[in-house]
Design a protein around this motif. Structure first.
Motif, PDB file in Angstrom:
ATOM      1  N   GLU A  56       0.824  -1.209   0.000  1.00 35.96           N
ATOM      2  CA  GLU A  56       0.000   0.000   0.000  1.00 35.96           C
ATOM      3  C   GLU A  56       0.860   1.261   0.000  1.00 35.96           C
ATOM      4  O   GLU A  56       0.577   2.216  -0.723  1.00 35.96           O
ATOM      5  N   ASN A  59       2.331   1.666  -3.449  1.00 30.32           N
ATOM      6  CA  ASN A  59       1.320   2.119  -4.400  1.00 30.32           C
ATOM      7  C   ASN A  59       0.981   3.593  -4.201  1.00 30.32           C
ATOM      8  O   ASN A  59       0.777   4.329  -5.171  1.00 30.32           O
ATOM      9  N   ARG A  60       0.918   4.047  -2.941  1.00 31.92           N
ATOM     10  CA  ARG A  60       0.660   5.471  -2.676  1.00 31.92           C
ATOM     11  C   ARG A  60       1.783   6.333  -3.236  1.00 31.92           C
ATOM     12  O   ARG A  60       1.536   7.410  -3.785  1.00 31.92           O
ATOM     13  N   GLU A  63       1.285   6.699  -6.885  1.00 30.58           N
ATOM     14  CA  GLU A  63       0.183   7.617  -7.199  1.00 30.58           C
ATOM     15  C   GLU A  63       0.621   9.064  -7.052  1.00 30.58           C
ATOM     16  O   GLU A  63       0.204   9.930  -7.827  1.00 30.58           O
TER      17      GLU A  63
END
Length: 73
Positions: A56, A59-60, A63
């Motif tokens: 996570e 992935n952040r 982004e």
């Protein structure tokens, strides 16, 4: 990756009541033998939760970088 080395590291963790380790297997009070620690399922769940947190975070970070759209003129 859940490796054999990670499993070996946890093999001497405290045992739940009614279990002992005979040096090769885990034995319960009824004499039933296991090759893996009685709490192995909990160890695996904890490992998966930790791995998912790392994924996570990764992935952040992706982004936040903002990828340009290759098909946007």
């Amino acid at each position: 990756i859940l490796t054999q080395q990670r499993v070996i590291i946890r093999h001497l963790d405290p045992l739940p009541p009614g279990y002992f380790y005979n040096g090769c297997q885990y034995v319960d009070i009824f004499g039933e033998k296991r090759n893996f620690h009685p709490n192995m399922e909990d160890f695996i769940k904890a490992y998966i939760a930790e791995a998912n947190k790392e994924i996570e975070i990764f992935n952040r970070q992706l982004e936040l970088q903002g990828q340009p759209d290759l098909f946007d003129p």
